[in-house]
Design a protein around this motif. Structure first.
Motif, PDB file in Angstrom:
ATOM      1  N   GLY A 139      13.449  -1.490  -9.756  1.00  0.00           N
ATOM      2  CA  GLY A 139      12.897  -2.808  -9.518  1.00  0.00           C
ATOM      3  C   GLY A 139      12.761  -3.762 -10.928  1.00  0.00           C
ATOM      4  N   GLU A 140      11.844  -4.550 -11.018  1.00  0.00           N
ATOM      5  CA  GLU A 140      11.556  -4.995 -12.342  1.00  0.00           C
ATOM      6  C   GLU A 140      10.359  -4.782 -12.692  1.00  0.00           C
ATOM      7  N   PRO A 141      10.005  -4.002 -13.668  1.00  0.00           N
ATOM      8  CA  PRO A 141       8.676  -3.597 -13.991  1.00  0.00           C
ATOM      9  C   PRO A 141       7.702  -4.549 -14.450  1.00  0.00           C
ATOM     10  N   LEU A 142       8.263  -5.584 -14.815  1.00  0.00           N
ATOM     11  CA  LEU A 142       7.273  -6.855 -15.303  1.00  0.00           C
ATOM     12  C   LEU A 142       6.552  -7.546 -14.284  1.00  0.00           C
ATOM     13  N   VAL A 143       7.190  -7.528 -12.992  1.00  0.00           N
ATOM     14  CA  VAL A 143       6.503  -8.112 -11.910  1.00  0.00           C
ATOM     15  C   VAL A 143       5.393  -7.492 -11.183  1.00  0.00           C
ATOM     16  N   ARG A 144       5.320  -6.305 -11.874  1.00  0.00           N
ATOM     17  CA  ARG A 144       3.989  -5.630 -11.098  1.00  0.00           C
ATOM     18  C   ARG A 144       2.873  -6.053 -12.079  1.00  0.00           C
ATOM     19  N   LYS A 145       1.947  -6.477 -11.624  1.00  0.00           N
ATOM     20  CA  LYS A 145       0.571  -6.978 -12.144  1.00  0.00           C
ATOM     21  C   LYS A 145       0.033  -6.044 -13.202  1.00  0.00           C
ATOM     22  N   ASN A 146      -0.441  -6.636 -14.242  1.00  0.00           N
ATOM     23  CA  ASN A 146      -1.313  -5.894 -15.175  1.00  0.00           C
ATOM     24  C   ASN A 146      -0.545  -4.634 -15.856  1.00  0.00           C
ATOM     25  N   LEU A 147       0.837  -4.988 -16.132  1.00  0.00           N
ATOM     26  CA  LEU A 147       1.474  -3.843 -16.562  1.00  0.00           C
ATOM     27  C   LEU A 147       1.253  -3.109 -17.959  1.00  0.00           C
ATOM     28  N   PRO A 148       0.424  -3.972 -18.722  1.00  0.00           N
ATOM     29  CA  PRO A 148      -0.038  -3.339 -20.002  1.00  0.00           C
ATOM     30  C   PRO A 148      -1.006  -2.506 -19.849  1.00  0.00           C
ATOM     31  N   THR A 149      -2.048  -2.802 -18.721  1.00  0.00           N
ATOM     32  CA  THR A 149      -2.982  -1.699 -18.550  1.00  0.00           C
ATOM     33  C   THR A 149      -2.502  -0.304 -18.203  1.00  0.00           C
ATOM     34  N   LEU A 150      -1.377  -0.202 -17.476  1.00  0.00           N
ATOM     35  CA  LEU A 150      -0.660   1.044 -17.136  1.00  0.00           C
ATOM     36  C   LEU A 150      -0.270   1.517 -18.503  1.00  0.00           C
ATOM     37  N   VAL A 151       0.301   0.631 -19.112  1.00  0.00           N
ATOM     38  CA  VAL A 151       1.039   1.443 -20.403  1.00  0.00           C
ATOM     39  C   VAL A 151       0.047   2.079 -21.362  1.00  0.00           C
ATOM     40  N   GLN A 152      -1.174   1.259 -21.361  1.00  0.00           N
ATOM     41  CA  GLN A 152      -2.116   1.770 -22.264  1.00  0.00           C
ATOM     42  C   GLN A 152      -2.839   3.103 -21.850  1.00  0.00           C
ATOM     43  N   GLN A 153      -2.777   3.279 -20.334  1.00  0.00           N
ATOM     44  CA  GLN A 153      -3.339   4.347 -19.867  1.00  0.00           C
ATOM     45  C   GLN A 153      -2.249   5.531 -20.249  1.00  0.00           C
ATOM     46  N   LEU A 154      -0.939   5.188 -19.838  1.00  0.00           N
ATOM     47  CA  LEU A 154       0.117   6.262 -20.041  1.00  0.00           C
ATOM     48  C   LEU A 154       0.353   6.513 -21.635  1.00  0.00           C
ATOM     49  N   SER A 155      -0.076   5.582 -22.350  1.00  0.00           N
ATOM     50  CA  SER A 155       0.137   5.723 -24.130  1.00  0.00           C
ATOM     51  C   SER A 155      -1.034   6.845 -24.529  1.00  0.00           C
ATOM     52  N   ALA A 156      -1.976   6.538 -23.734  1.00  0.00           N
ATOM     53  CA  ALA A 156      -3.076   7.738 -24.094  1.00  0.00           C
ATOM     54  C   ALA A 156      -2.768   9.182 -23.846  1.00  0.00           C
ATOM     55  N   LEU A 157      -1.903   9.185 -22.985  1.00  0.00           N
ATOM     56  CA  LEU A 157      -1.356  10.865 -22.818  1.00  0.00           C
ATOM     57  C   LEU A 157      -0.686  11.488 -23.699  1.00  0.00           C
ATOM     58  N   GLY A 158      -0.316  10.565 -24.751  1.00  0.00           N
ATOM     59  CA  GLY A 158       0.619  11.130 -25.859  1.00  0.00           C
ATOM     60  C   GLY A 158       2.201  11.522 -25.640  1.00  0.00           C
ATOM     61  N   PHE A 159       2.662  10.908 -25.212  1.00  0.00           N
ATOM     62  CA  PHE A 159       4.295  10.858 -24.950  1.00  0.00           C
ATOM     63  C   PHE A 159       5.016  10.637 -26.298  1.00  0.00           C
ATOM     64  N   ASP A 160       5.798  11.380 -26.754  1.00  0.00           N
ATOM     65  CA  ASP A 160       6.383  10.869 -28.039  1.00  0.00           C
ATOM     66  C   ASP A 160       7.318   9.564 -27.840  1.00  0.00           C
ATOM     67  N   ASP A 161       7.731   9.485 -26.600  1.00  0.00           N
ATOM     68  CA  ASP A 161       8.548   8.224 -26.488  1.00  0.00           C
ATOM     69  C   ASP A 161       7.917   7.460 -25.102  1.00  0.00           C
ATOM     70  N   ASP A 203       0.948  -1.471  -0.063  1.00  0.00           N
ATOM     71  CA  ASP A 203      -0.185   0.152   0.219  1.00  0.00           C
ATOM     72  C   ASP A 203       0.967   1.177   0.079  1.00  0.00           C
ATOM     73  N   ALA A 204       2.176   1.045   0.182  1.00  0.00           N
ATOM     74  CA  ALA A 204       2.948   2.312  -0.067  1.00  0.00           C
ATOM     75  C   ALA A 204       3.325   2.588  -1.441  1.00  0.00           C
ATOM     76  N   LEU A 205       3.120   1.504  -2.280  1.00  0.00           N
ATOM     77  CA  LEU A 205       3.320   1.781  -3.783  1.00  0.00           C
ATOM     78  C   LEU A 205       2.278   2.755  -4.290  1.00  0.00           C
ATOM     79  N   LEU A 206       2.448   3.582  -5.456  1.00  0.00           N
ATOM     80  CA  LEU A 206       1.795   4.166  -6.021  1.00  0.00           C
ATOM     81  C   LEU A 206       0.433   3.335  -6.970  1.00  0.00           C
ATOM     82  N   THR A 207      -0.280   3.603  -6.918  1.00  0.00           N
ATOM     83  CA  THR A 207      -1.558   2.899  -7.698  1.00  0.00           C
ATOM     84  C   THR A 207      -1.163   3.284  -9.300  1.00  0.00           C
ATOM     85  N   PHE A 208      -1.704   2.545 -10.133  1.00  0.00           N
ATOM     86  CA  PHE A 208      -1.847   2.972 -11.594  1.00  0.00           C
ATOM     87  C   PHE A 208      -2.364   4.181 -11.608  1.00  0.00           C
ATOM     88  N   GLU A 209      -3.686   4.561 -10.852  1.00  0.00           N
ATOM     89  CA  GLU A 209      -4.057   5.737 -11.263  1.00  0.00           C
ATOM     90  C   GLU A 209      -3.357   7.055 -10.809  1.00  0.00           C
TER      91      GLU A 209
END
Ligand code: SAM
Ligand code: SF4
Length: 366
Positions: A109-131, A81-87
């Protein structure tokens, strides 16, 4: 951004402990110091460095125990519960995007051990970063490549410190080389390119593989980046004698296969070189022997929500605490602005009295 809420918490910035800083010598920027932090425009510090690159650590946990990063046993991790949520991560990323951040990298750490990482990627991708990139040890990558790519991930950096299976095991302690090499092929085939390898060279452990890694770059067309061992291991065992300087690596490789500099004019930490006679690229990240603080454009968000303006700084501002206390976006934006504004000119590793940061690489997010 939301309108300023008079009752919302205001950021409180605390310097965790005194820390010797670069004086502006060497690669550090020279500039007359403006006195007032700008209230608009890009994230800029007192030395005119514009910050447009945010690294988000999504977890401090890891499925490996690399010798230069974590002890084999006894590493302690943050309670969940100390870790940030995806939101919360997406919220910080959105505010940063509004402040001119264009590049985002997920790490740990290792990002792929965080559950449901593609969901986070999708939400971040929607913000329109160049990279939008990911640094990973690749043990869990291959089966996730398709969903990460579909979610909007653009490219991956894969860490791999040996091309010899037993050596890989002794440096990374867990995992295996075969899985990592296969993941590279899968990631490349899916278009997560340019594929970059991160290689930490340790004196007496894998420095006899420098030419093999250069040959790997030539054979595969991939970018091999040699990273100097930094005083960021959790065990606190770093010392200069284990470090192999980027210059030494350059001389070794260029004596065998001539290299030419790739002129980038960028803030990228790696000095980049191509082979004069063929494909492949070499990068040298000489953080210790040739600091690149003068062009640093990076800002880090730790897994527990602290914003850090430098790997080697203990000055942290908890955005998590602000958000959980009800801060609005303007307060988050001000905290980001202040964190950048307060950045020191350099990390001062090579100055007498340098204090190793209290948090190690996997806790900060490399
Ligand atoms: N676990 C992922 C990985 O290994 O790629 C991502 C996080 S890791 C902290 C990010 C990068 O930092 C890796 O390339 C790793 O090799 C590097 N690294 C870790 N500790 C280091 C140290 N003490 N000095 C230099 N590089 C380090
Ligand atoms: Fe884990 Fe990456 Fe640190 Fe290795 S370098 S222990 S893979 S976080």
């Amino acid at each position: 951004m939301t309108p300023l809420n008079e009752n919302a918490p205001k950021p409180v910035f605390v310097s965790v402990r005194p820390h010797l800083r670069g004086s502006g010598s060497g690669d550090s920027p020279q500039s007359s110091e403006p006195l007032v932090m700008p209230e608009s425009g890009p994230l800029v510090d007192r030395y005119d460095r514009i910050h447009n690159d945010l690294r988000i650590s999504v977890t401090d946990r890891c499925n490996l125990r690399c010798v230069y990063c974590m002890p084999e046993v006894g590493m302690t991790f943050q309670p969940r519960d100390a870790l940030l949520t995806f939101e919360e991560m997406v919220r910080v990323a959105r505010v940063a995007r509004e402040l001119g951040v264009t590049a985002l990298r997920l790490t740990g750490g290792e990002p792929l051990v965080r559950k449901n990482l593609p969901t986070l990627v999708q939400q971040l991708s929607a913000l329109g970063f160049d990279d939008l990139a990911l640094t990973t040890n690749a043990m869990l990558l291959a089966p996730m490549v398709r969903s990460l790519k579909n979610a909007g991930l653009k490219r991956v950096n894969i860490s791999c410190d040996s091309l010899i299976p037993e050596r890989f095991n002794s440096i990374r302690r867990r995992g295996n080389l075969k899985t990592v090499l296969e993941a590279m092929d899968v990631a490349e085939a899916a278009g997560l390119t340019p594929l970059k390898l991160n290689v930490v060279i340790l004196r007496g452990q894998n420095d006899d593989e420098i030419l093999d890694f250069a040959a790997f770059a030539r054979d595969t067309g991939r970018v091999v980046r040699f990273i100097e061992f930094m005083p960021l291991d959790a065990q606190g065992q770093w010392d200069h004698s284990q470090l192999v300087a980027g210059r030494e690596i350059f001389e070794l490789i260029s004596a065998r296969w001539p290299l030419e500099a790739i002129d980038t004019h960028s803030s990228a930490p790696a000095e980049r070189f191509r082979f004069v006679d063929g494909q492949g690229e070499i990068g040298l990240i000489s953080s210790v022997t040739q600091p690149f603080c003068g062009t640093c454009n990076r800002l880090r968000l730790t897994a527990d929500g602290a914003i850090r303006n430098c790997l080697f700084s203990d000055d942290e501002h908890s955005l998590r605490d602000l958000m959980r206390a009800g801060a609005d976006d303007d307060v988050i934006a001000l905290a980001l602005r202040s964190a950048v504004w307060d950045k020191y000119p350099g990390h001062a590793i090579n100055e007498p009295g340098f204090l190793k940061p209290s948090r190690s690489m996997s806790m900060i997010g490399g």
